[in-house]
Motif scaffolding. Structure first.
Motif, PDB file in Angstrom:
ATOM      1  N   PRO A  34      41.542  41.662   8.329  1.00 54.04           N
ATOM      2  CA  PRO A  34      40.130  41.879   8.824  1.00 54.04           C
ATOM      3  C   PRO A  34      39.867  43.299   9.351  1.00 54.04           C
ATOM      4  O   PRO A  34      38.823  44.174   9.020  1.00 54.04           O
ATOM      5  CB  PRO A  34      40.314  40.987   9.277  1.00 54.04           C
ATOM      6  CG  PRO A  34      41.252  39.445   8.700  1.00 54.04           C
ATOM      7  CD  PRO A  34      42.589  40.448   8.497  1.00 54.04           C
ATOM      8  N   ARG A  35      41.112  43.726   9.914  1.00 55.25           N
ATOM      9  CA  ARG A  35      40.841  45.234  10.188  1.00 55.25           C
ATOM     10  C   ARG A  35      40.144  46.006   9.613  1.00 55.25           C
ATOM     11  O   ARG A  35      39.711  47.332  10.527  1.00 55.25           O
ATOM     12  CB  ARG A  35      42.043  45.742  12.177  1.00 55.25           C
ATOM     13  CG  ARG A  35      41.517  44.380  12.610  1.00 55.25           C
ATOM     14  CD  ARG A  35      42.651  44.417  13.746  1.00 55.25           C
ATOM     15  NE  ARG A  35      42.639  43.694  14.746  1.00 55.25           N
ATOM     16  CZ  ARG A  35      42.494  43.173  15.688  1.00 55.25           C
ATOM     17  NH1 ARG A  35      41.539  44.410  15.948  1.00 55.25           N
ATOM     18  NH2 ARG A  35      42.233  42.723  17.049  1.00 55.25           N
ATOM     19  N   ALA A  36      40.961  46.296   8.815  1.00 57.32           N
ATOM     20  CA  ALA A  36      40.539  46.976   7.490  1.00 57.32           C
ATOM     21  C   ALA A  36      39.135  46.871   6.985  1.00 57.32           C
ATOM     22  O   ALA A  36      39.121  48.499   6.080  1.00 57.32           O
ATOM     23  CB  ALA A  36      41.857  47.517   6.732  1.00 57.32           C
ATOM     24  N   SER A  37      38.100  46.102   7.548  1.00 55.46           N
ATOM     25  CA  SER A  37      36.915  46.343   7.153  1.00 55.46           C
ATOM     26  C   SER A  37      36.086  47.846   6.635  1.00 55.46           C
ATOM     27  O   SER A  37      35.937  47.894   8.044  1.00 55.46           O
ATOM     28  CB  SER A  37      36.080  45.058   7.007  1.00 55.46           C
ATOM     29  OG  SER A  37      34.627  44.959   6.944  1.00 55.46           O
ATOM     30  N   GLY A  38      35.787  47.582   5.498  1.00 56.24           N
ATOM     31  CA  GLY A  38      34.950  48.860   5.653  1.00 56.24           C
ATOM     32  C   GLY A  38      33.747  48.658   6.786  1.00 56.24           C
ATOM     33  O   GLY A  38      33.131  50.060   6.955  1.00 56.24           O
ATOM     34  N   LEU A  39      33.511  47.623   6.755  1.00 51.26           N
ATOM     35  CA  LEU A  39      32.150  46.873   7.322  1.00 51.26           C
ATOM     36  C   LEU A  39      31.836  47.569   8.558  1.00 51.26           C
ATOM     37  O   LEU A  39      30.858  48.315   9.175  1.00 51.26           O
ATOM     38  CB  LEU A  39      31.518  45.552   7.127  1.00 51.26           C
ATOM     39  CG  LEU A  39      30.131  45.855   7.159  1.00 51.26           C
ATOM     40  CD1 LEU A  39      28.848  45.994   7.246  1.00 51.26           C
ATOM     41  CD2 LEU A  39      29.153  44.465   7.429  1.00 51.26           C
ATOM     42  N   ILE A  40      33.167  46.966   9.380  1.00 52.61           N
ATOM     43  CA  ILE A  40      33.383  47.166  11.098  1.00 52.61           C
ATOM     44  C   ILE A  40      33.387  48.702  10.566  1.00 52.61           C
ATOM     45  O   ILE A  40      32.850  49.716  12.189  1.00 52.61           O
ATOM     46  CB  ILE A  40      34.549  47.026  10.997  1.00 52.61           C
ATOM     47  CG1 ILE A  40      34.588  45.300  11.158  1.00 52.61           C
ATOM     48  CG2 ILE A  40      34.934  46.733  12.446  1.00 52.61           C
ATOM     49  CD1 ILE A  40      35.661  44.082  11.211  1.00 52.61           C
ATOM     50  N   GLU A  41      34.574  49.219  10.362  1.00 53.29           N
ATOM     51  CA  GLU A  41      34.275  51.131  10.172  1.00 53.29           C
ATOM     52  C   GLU A  41      32.929  51.763  10.279  1.00 53.29           C
ATOM     53  O   GLU A  41      32.964  52.903  10.517  1.00 53.29           O
ATOM     54  CB  GLU A  41      35.295  51.619   8.734  1.00 53.29           C
ATOM     55  CG  GLU A  41      36.424  52.896   9.532  1.00 53.29           C
ATOM     56  CD  GLU A  41      36.516  53.536   7.763  1.00 53.29           C
ATOM     57  OE1 GLU A  41      37.820  54.819   8.789  1.00 53.29           O
ATOM     58  OE2 GLU A  41      36.166  53.545   7.285  1.00 53.29           O
ATOM     59  N   ALA A  42      32.467  51.456   9.096  1.00 57.40           N
ATOM     60  CA  ALA A  42      31.019  52.119   9.372  1.00 57.40           C
ATOM     61  C   ALA A  42      29.804  51.729   9.960  1.00 57.40           C
ATOM     62  O   ALA A  42      29.351  52.555  10.761  1.00 57.40           O
ATOM     63  CB  ALA A  42      30.156  51.579   8.180  1.00 57.40           C
ATOM     64  N   GLU A  43      29.878  51.079  10.811  1.00 58.43           N
ATOM     65  CA  GLU A  43      29.124  50.378  11.836  1.00 58.43           C
ATOM     66  C   GLU A  43      29.912  50.719  12.727  1.00 58.43           C
ATOM     67  O   GLU A  43      28.920  51.292  13.945  1.00 58.43           O
ATOM     68  CB  GLU A  43      29.288  48.872  12.468  1.00 58.43           C
ATOM     69  CG  GLU A  43      28.130  48.636  13.964  1.00 58.43           C
ATOM     70  CD  GLU A  43      28.946  46.782  13.480  1.00 58.43           C
ATOM     71  OE1 GLU A  43      27.891  46.465  14.434  1.00 58.43           O
ATOM     72  OE2 GLU A  43      29.405  45.814  13.336  1.00 58.43           O
ATOM     73  N   LYS A  44      30.903  51.850  13.346  1.00 63.77           N
ATOM     74  CA  LYS A  44      31.492  52.523  14.403  1.00 63.77           C
ATOM     75  C   LYS A  44      31.147  53.756  13.994  1.00 63.77           C
ATOM     76  O   LYS A  44      30.694  54.721  14.610  1.00 63.77           O
ATOM     77  CB  LYS A  44      32.773  51.815  14.920  1.00 63.77           C
ATOM     78  CG  LYS A  44      33.158  50.588  15.413  1.00 63.77           C
ATOM     79  CD  LYS A  44      34.690  50.795  15.950  1.00 63.77           C
ATOM     80  CE  LYS A  44      35.005  49.758  15.984  1.00 63.77           C
ATOM     81  NZ  LYS A  44      36.421  49.314  15.917  1.00 63.77           N
ATOM     82  N   THR A  45      31.283  53.942  12.612  1.00 63.78           N
ATOM     83  CA  THR A  45      30.900  55.891  12.504  1.00 63.78           C
ATOM     84  C   THR A  45      29.993  56.382  11.991  1.00 63.78           C
ATOM     85  O   THR A  45      30.437  57.621  12.343  1.00 63.78           O
ATOM     86  CB  THR A  45      31.795  56.227  10.703  1.00 63.78           C
ATOM     87  OG1 THR A  45      33.585  55.376  11.177  1.00 63.78           O
ATOM     88  CG2 THR A  45      32.084  57.380  10.499  1.00 63.78           C
ATOM     89  N   LEU A  46      28.883  55.675  11.643  1.00 63.77           N
ATOM     90  CA  LEU A  46      27.763  56.207  10.887  1.00 63.77           C
ATOM     91  C   LEU A  46      26.419  55.560  12.063  1.00 63.77           C
ATOM     92  O   LEU A  46      25.662  56.248  11.843  1.00 63.77           O
ATOM     93  CB  LEU A  46      27.462  55.182   9.833  1.00 63.77           C
ATOM     94  CG  LEU A  46      28.510  55.643   8.717  1.00 63.77           C
ATOM     95  CD1 LEU A  46      27.391  55.263   7.379  1.00 63.77           C
ATOM     96  CD2 LEU A  46      28.467  57.462   8.170  1.00 63.77           C
ATOM     97  N   LYS A  47      26.935  54.894  13.349  1.00 63.94           N
ATOM     98  CA  LYS A  47      26.159  55.173  14.328  1.00 63.94           C
ATOM     99  C   LYS A  47      25.244  56.449  14.586  1.00 63.94           C
ATOM    100  O   LYS A  47      26.477  57.204  14.911  1.00 63.94           O
ATOM    101  CB  LYS A  47      26.425  53.969  15.116  1.00 63.94           C
ATOM    102  CG  LYS A  47      25.588  53.430  16.778  1.00 63.94           C
ATOM    103  CD  LYS A  47      26.197  52.576  17.839  1.00 63.94           C
ATOM    104  CE  LYS A  47      25.177  52.219  18.151  1.00 63.94           C
ATOM    105  NZ  LYS A  47      26.370  51.486  19.784  1.00 63.94           N
ATOM    106  N   GLY A  48      23.756  56.273  14.368  1.00 64.51           N
ATOM    107  CA  GLY A  48      23.437  57.193  15.411  1.00 64.51           C
ATOM    108  C   GLY A  48      22.876  58.484  14.582  1.00 64.51           C
ATOM    109  O   GLY A  48      22.629  59.096  14.295  1.00 64.51           O
TER     110      GLY A  48
END
Length: 331
Positions: free
Chosen positions: A278-292
């Motif tokens: 679950p920690r490899a979810s692309g949505l979780i990563e995108a939420e952190k990476t693309l914020k702002g």
């Protein structure tokens, strides 16, 4: 002697000449009952007029709401209970709230061939404004909050009004407890169950035969995420549903498919990840990476935005509480 502390009452009359009373009042006066929940003013409809009698300080607001509803009826729009509530919220927040866009469109009211769809919660209003004003929007939150439904509605509205040329709907075909290989039929037969919620939303907004014709003409495309690789999607409204089940690679692949004059909406619920890790979810990563990042908006929904029966909200709340408790015990 007791003093009368009630607010001063005033009366007034609005003309509804040429307006279908059924459109304005709703089935069995359902729209009037909605108004009665928000205002103390008595609303009486007689032939070609509406008579208002009630507190002076709420009269101007109620007149504003009724003016909007009457205008919609004159244009032939259906006025539902949800639309009445949306117009009340809009009127109450008008000074600092949503306004029509540069083309004069009401961005919180979506017109589809079968129905007019309106935002029903403040977060849904923020969501529709975000879709209108950004190239990519992430909608993250629990089931039943309208993430996918409103995204499809916004796409259908854009297609119907000529603001886009096509709609692309996609989902990752993740095996949630079942193996695709063991399912019967062709590859299309195997993946269609994963795409069914997207078809359901389309059929709710457009006649069945029209949807089928637009799919045959490739104006509307419903396909697994794997089919997006290597493409550039221009003049399109693109929706990635169930994005919590994408990998990091899949998410980057999808986001870089965006072409000229296109918009993308990514929806997902990070509490329902079916990936092996679950920690490899692309949505979780995108939420952190693309914020702002300029042009990208993140909208978060909660159980308060659930528009399904109240039991669904209670179920979500119970699971959230259980998850927080488990996390605290691990710490």
């Amino acid at each position: 002697m007791s003093q009368n502390t009630d607010r001063p009452a005033r009366s007034g009359t609005l003309s509804i000449a040429g307006v279908d009373p059924f459109c304005l009042l709703g089935t069995a006066d359902a729209n009037l009952r909605v108004l009665a929940r928000f205002y103390k003013t008595k609303v009486v409809v007689r032939e070609d007029s509406i008579r208002l009698s009630g507190p002076e300080d709420e009269r101007a607001e109620l007149v504003g709401v009724l003016d909007r509803l009457i205008a919609r009826c004159r244009k032939g729009e259906a006025v539902s209970e949800e639309l009445v509530q949306a117009e009340i919220r809009r009127t109450r927040t008008e000074r600092g709230g949503p306004k029509p866009d540069a083309e004069g469109r009401d961005t919180l009211t979506l017109k589809t061939p079968r129905k007019t769809i309106v935002a029903r919660t403040p977060n849904q209003e923020s969501y529709l404004r975000a879709i209108d004003g950004n190239e990519i929007v992430f909608a993250i939150g629990p089931a039943g909050t309208g993430k996918t439904y409103l995204a499809v509605a916004a796409a259908v509205d854009a297609l119907s009004s000529g603001r886009t040329s096509r709609i692309v709907l996609t989902r990752p075909a993740v095996e949630a407890g079942e193996s695709l290989g063991y399912l019967p039929g062709t590859f299309k037969d195997k993946v269609d169950p994963y795409l069914r919620p997207l078809y359901d939303a389309l059929f709710d907004m457009m006649p069945l035969e029209r949807v089928r014709r637009l799919i045959e003409e490739e104006v509307i495309e419903v396909a697994p995420l794997a089919f997006m690789r290597g493409r550039t999607l221009s003049e399109a409204r693109i929706i990635l549903d169930e994005a919590q089940n994408t990998t990091s690679t899949q998410m980057r692949m999808f986001l870089t498919r965006l072409g000229w004059n296109s918009k993308a909406v990514v929806t997902g619920d990070v509490t329902q990840i079916d990936l092996e890790h679950p920690r490899a979810s692309g949505l979780i990563e995108a939420e952190k990476t693309l914020k702002g990042v300029r042009g990208i908006s993140m909208v978060h929904f909660t159980e308060k935005d659930v528009v399904r029966p109240q039991l669904v909200s209670r179920i979500i709340r119970a699971y959230n509480h259980s998850r927080v408790t488990a996390r605290q015990s691990e710490e």
